[in-house]
Design an enzyme around this catalytic site. Structure first.
Site, PDB file in Angstrom:
ATOM      1  N   LYS A  99       1.685 -24.115 -52.234  1.00  0.00           N
ATOM      2  CA  LYS A  99       2.742 -24.205 -52.143  1.00  0.00           C
ATOM      3  C   LYS A  99       3.639 -25.210 -51.171  1.00  0.00           C
ATOM      4  O   LYS A  99       2.616 -25.398 -50.549  1.00  0.00           O
ATOM      5  CB  LYS A  99       3.445 -22.632 -51.270  1.00  0.00           C
TER       6      LYS A  99
ATOM      7  N   HIS B 194      20.614 -18.183 -42.969  1.00  0.00           N
ATOM      8  CA  HIS B 194      19.876 -17.804 -44.396  1.00  0.00           C
ATOM      9  C   HIS B 194      18.958 -16.877 -44.360  1.00  0.00           C
ATOM     10  O   HIS B 194      19.324 -15.959 -45.721  1.00  0.00           O
ATOM     11  CB  HIS B 194      19.633 -19.719 -45.244  1.00  0.00           C
ATOM     12  N   GLN B 195      17.813 -16.898 -44.004  1.00  0.00           N
ATOM     13  CA  GLN B 195      16.703 -15.670 -44.062  1.00  0.00           C
ATOM     14  C   GLN B 195      17.371 -14.605 -43.400  1.00  0.00           C
ATOM     15  O   GLN B 195      16.790 -13.198 -43.738  1.00  0.00           O
ATOM     16  CB  GLN B 195      15.372 -16.146 -42.771  1.00  0.00           C
TER      17      GLN B 195
ATOM     18  N   ASN C  26      23.405 -13.280 -32.041  1.00  0.00           N
ATOM     19  CA  ASN C  26      23.062 -14.609 -32.398  1.00  0.00           C
ATOM     20  C   ASN C  26      23.645 -15.571 -31.401  1.00  0.00           C
ATOM     21  O   ASN C  26      24.349 -15.632 -31.067  1.00  0.00           O
ATOM     22  CB  ASN C  26      23.470 -14.896 -34.258  1.00  0.00           C
TER      23      ASN C  26
ATOM     24  N   SER D 280      15.504 -20.171 -34.963  1.00  0.00           N
ATOM     25  CA  SER D 280      14.735 -21.487 -35.061  1.00  0.00           C
ATOM     26  C   SER D 280      14.793 -21.385 -33.500  1.00  0.00           C
ATOM     27  O   SER D 280      14.712 -22.628 -32.811  1.00  0.00           O
ATOM     28  CB  SER D 280      15.488 -22.624 -35.615  1.00  0.00           C
TER      29      SER D 280
ATOM     30  N   MET E 109       9.831 -13.305 -36.666  1.00  0.00           N
ATOM     31  CA  MET E 109       9.978 -13.563 -38.057  1.00  0.00           C
ATOM     32  C   MET E 109      10.224 -15.366 -37.477  1.00  0.00           C
ATOM     33  O   MET E 109       9.720 -16.213 -38.600  1.00  0.00           O
ATOM     34  CB  MET E 109      10.809 -13.213 -39.162  1.00  0.00           C
TER      35      MET E 109
ATOM     36  N   THR F 268       9.486 -17.091 -36.179  1.00  0.00           N
ATOM     37  CA  THR F 268       7.977 -18.460 -34.715  1.00  0.00           C
ATOM     38  C   THR F 268       7.179 -18.971 -36.234  1.00  0.00           C
ATOM     39  O   THR F 268       5.757 -17.935 -35.956  1.00  0.00           O
ATOM     40  CB  THR F 268       8.135 -18.392 -33.852  1.00  0.00           C
ATOM     41  N   ASP F 269       7.312 -19.973 -36.008  1.00  0.00           N
ATOM     42  CA  ASP F 269       6.512 -20.457 -37.572  1.00  0.00           C
ATOM     43  C   ASP F 269       5.306 -21.892 -37.544  1.00  0.00           C
ATOM     44  O   ASP F 269       5.033 -22.718 -38.090  1.00  0.00           O
ATOM     45  CB  ASP F 269       6.900 -20.133 -38.364  1.00  0.00           C
TER      46      ASP F 269
ATOM     47  N   GLY G 241       5.153 -12.608 -37.422  1.00  0.00           N
ATOM     48  CA  GLY G 241       4.933 -12.420 -39.007  1.00  0.00           C
ATOM     49  C   GLY G 241       4.938 -14.364 -39.148  1.00  0.00           C
ATOM     50  O   GLY G 241       6.313 -15.190 -38.959  1.00  0.00           O
TER      51      GLY G 241
HETATM   52  P1  NAD Z   1      19.013 -21.467 -40.751  1.00  0.00           P
HETATM   53  O1  NAD Z   1      18.312 -22.380 -40.532  1.00  0.00           O
HETATM   54  O2  NAD Z   1      19.580 -20.857 -41.903  1.00  0.00           O
HETATM   55  O3  NAD Z   1      19.179 -19.761 -39.795  1.00  0.00           O
HETATM   56  C1  NAD Z   1      18.827 -20.600 -37.983  1.00  0.00           C
HETATM   57  C2  NAD Z   1      18.797 -19.072 -37.120  1.00  0.00           C
HETATM   58  O4  NAD Z   1      18.637 -19.656 -36.006  1.00  0.00           O
HETATM   59  C3  NAD Z   1      20.376 -19.153 -37.135  1.00  0.00           C
HETATM   60  O5  NAD Z   1      20.536 -17.988 -36.753  1.00  0.00           O
HETATM   61  C4  NAD Z   1      20.738 -20.418 -35.616  1.00  0.00           C
HETATM   62  O6  NAD Z   1      21.874 -19.565 -35.423  1.00  0.00           O
HETATM   63  C5  NAD Z   1      19.565 -19.566 -35.132  1.00  0.00           C
HETATM   64  N1  NAD Z   1      19.143 -21.325 -34.187  1.00  0.00           N
HETATM   65  C6  NAD Z   1      19.458 -22.044 -35.006  1.00  0.00           C
HETATM   66  N2  NAD Z   1      18.847 -23.728 -33.990  1.00  0.00           N
HETATM   67  C7  NAD Z   1      18.707 -22.453 -32.790  1.00  0.00           C
HETATM   68  C8  NAD Z   1      18.511 -22.578 -31.304  1.00  0.00           C
HETATM   69  N3  NAD Z   1      18.076 -24.099 -30.644  1.00  0.00           N
HETATM   70  N4  NAD Z   1      17.715 -21.529 -30.141  1.00  0.00           N
HETATM   71  C9  NAD Z   1      17.754 -19.912 -31.260  1.00  0.00           C
HETATM   72  N5  NAD Z   1      18.751 -20.046 -32.434  1.00  0.00           N
HETATM   73  C10 NAD Z   1      18.527 -20.809 -33.040  1.00  0.00           C
HETATM   74  O7  NAD Z   1      17.908 -20.376 -40.555  1.00  0.00           O
HETATM   75  P2  NAD Z   1      16.779 -19.090 -41.642  1.00  0.00           P
HETATM   76  O8  NAD Z   1      16.760 -19.911 -43.042  1.00  0.00           O
HETATM   77  O9  NAD Z   1      17.840 -18.622 -41.644  1.00  0.00           O
HETATM   78  O10 NAD Z   1      15.656 -19.442 -40.835  1.00  0.00           O
HETATM   79  C11 NAD Z   1      14.880 -19.107 -39.319  1.00  0.00           C
HETATM   80  C12 NAD Z   1      13.814 -19.338 -38.966  1.00  0.00           C
HETATM   81  O11 NAD Z   1      13.216 -18.614 -39.760  1.00  0.00           O
HETATM   82  C13 NAD Z   1      13.531 -20.981 -38.607  1.00  0.00           C
HETATM   83  O12 NAD Z   1      12.983 -20.975 -37.501  1.00  0.00           O
HETATM   84  C14 NAD Z   1      12.842 -20.943 -39.754  1.00  0.00           C
HETATM   85  O13 NAD Z   1      11.779 -21.566 -39.931  1.00  0.00           O
HETATM   86  C15 NAD Z   1      11.480 -19.264 -39.918  1.00  0.00           C
HETATM   87  N6  NAD Z   1      11.346 -18.668 -40.889  1.00  0.00           N
HETATM   88  C16 NAD Z   1      10.106 -17.981 -41.267  1.00  0.00           C
HETATM   89  C17 NAD Z   1       9.283 -17.536 -42.016  1.00  0.00           C
HETATM   90  C18 NAD Z   1       8.279 -16.472 -41.961  1.00  0.00           C
HETATM   91  O14 NAD Z   1       7.984 -16.988 -42.673  1.00  0.00           O
HETATM   92  N7  NAD Z   1       7.890 -16.795 -40.824  1.00  0.00           N
HETATM   93  C19 NAD Z   1      10.031 -17.397 -43.361  1.00  0.00           C
HETATM   94  C20 NAD Z   1      10.782 -18.611 -43.670  1.00  0.00           C
HETATM   95  C21 NAD Z   1      11.922 -18.938 -42.354  1.00  0.00           C
END
Ligand code: NAD
Length: 328
Positions: free
Chosen positions: A74, A144-145, A166, A206, A226, A228-229, A299
């Site tokens: 990917k 989004h997730q 949130n 995030s 989920m 923390t990546d 995860g």
């Molecule tokens: P998004 O940008 O749509 O949403 C971000 C989320 O994090 C929101 O709930 C927002 O309020 C919160 N946020 C933003 N900045 C913040 C901060 N400084 N402190 C605390 N919270 C904060 O992103 P998303 O697509 O929903 O993804 C969320 C997280 O999941 C991302 O960090 C992404 O890297 C991670 N992710 C992990 C996997 C995995 O396989 N583990 C897969 C996809 C995404």
């Protein structure tokens, strides 16, 4: 699929969304976690670089599932300026290769699939580790997730209610609408209240500092962390991690870029205390052993998850004759 004679299959985002539902993603992710734990599938080292252009992060996640005969990569990353252009900030594409010849067999859109495979991951952990009588689902995160995680989680237990928090409360109504759509009561609560009510908690933010503290969590809770990546990110109190029975998709990633990185970094959590969830799926580890045990799934997101769902998309598109084919 006989790729040598059939040429390259192109499966776009719309087709992926049409063909790969939550149950297909769940089965694909659960199988590949099992294969990873038994040695039948392996992720290769991840490359992730700042481009020094467009503020973008770009990289590759790749691997080979010998059991499932899936080889690929990917490629993609994060372009923060995309939202202003009407595009998703996260962009990715999966390249699948014929493991017998190395020929490119399919190009598959990776954006929707990333969301659905990440949701499948926490759903698999709930299916394997949460108490059977779990009734309240806690959601930390509303981006989004989060909607994908909620929908997939809701199918794993007889949940009655969603409690959510949130850091940006204005994002919560979108999640409330999803809960309403799937017939679950929804309550926006404080972090402490979320811990006090929830039987299962998904964190998907995030964050770089703990959003949930150990003392707020009830005995018997299952957490799927989920968000923390990456190195430096953190969603929960490291003391909560050390007090829980910890499971993960891949131990090496959990220790370096996952939620366990902080407890591992101080020596409070050792590698041997982290169990690949595939071992539970395979029956080699009992998983939860008591109603009061706190289980935590770290995860981190592995390339083999992406390849597994992309391979399902390619197969279904091929069978239905829906995808474009290009001669190599
Ligand atoms: P998004 O940008 O749509 O949403 C971000 C989320 O994090 C929101 O709930 C927002 O309020 C919160 N946020 C933003 N900045 C913040 C901060 N400084 N402190 C605390 N919270 C904060 O992103 P998303 O697509 O929903 O993804 C969320 C997280 O999941 C991302 O960090 C992404 O890297 C991670 N992710 C992990 C996997 C995995 O396989 N583990 C897969 C996809 C995404």
């Amino acid at each position: 699929m006989n790729t040598q004679t059939d040429g390259l299959l192109i499966v776009g985002e719309d087709l992926c969304e049409q063909l790969v539902g939550r149950s297909q993603a769940f089965d694909a992710v659960q199988s590949v976690f099992a294969a990873m734990a038994s040695g039948g599938a392996r992720n290769f080292p991840v490359i992730r670089e700042a481009l020094g252009y467009a503020d973008a992060l770009y990289g590759f996640k790749s691997g080979f599932d010998r059991d499932g005969q899936v080889l690929g990569v990917k490629s993609g990353g994060y372009w923060p300026g995309n939202a202003d252009k009407g595009l998703t900030n996260h962009q990715s594409t999966v390249f699948l290769f014929d493991p017998d010849t190395g020929q490119l067999s399919a190009l598959v859109g990776g954006n929707y699939l990333t969301a659905v495979r990440t949701a499948a991951s926490s759903a698999v952990s709930i299916a394997q580790l949460a108490r059977k009588d779990a009734k309240v689902l806690g959601m930390v995160g509303a981006g989004h997730q989060s909607a994908f995680q909620l929908r997939a989680a809701a199918e794993q237990r007889d949940f009655e209610k969603v409690v959510a928090w949130n850091p940006h409360p204005d994002m919560l109504p979108r999640l409330a609408a999803v809960a309403d759509e799937i017939g679950l009561e929804f309550e926006a609560v404080s972090q402490q209240e979320l811990g006090a009510q929830a039987d299962v908690i998904i964190t998907i933010t995030s964050a770089f500092e703990p959003l949930l503290m150990k003392d707020w969590i009830k005995p018997g809770t299952h957490l799927a962390c989920m968000g923390t990546d990456t190195k430096g990110k953190m969603e929960v109190d490291p003391e909560l991690v050390t007090s829980a029975t910890v499971f993960t998709d891949e131990v090496a990633q959990s220790l370096t870029i996952g939620e366990a990185q902080h407890a591992a970094g101080t020596g409070a959590l050792t590698e041997s205390a982290i169990t690949p969830i595939g071992a539970v799926i395979n029956g080699d580890h009992p998983g939860r052993t008591g109603a009061d045990e706190i289980t935590l799934f770290d995860g981190t997101g592995v390339g083999l998850q992406d390849l597994a769902v992309a391979s399902v998309a390619a197969r279904l598109a091929d069978e239905a004759g829906l995808a474009q084919r290009v001669a190599l």
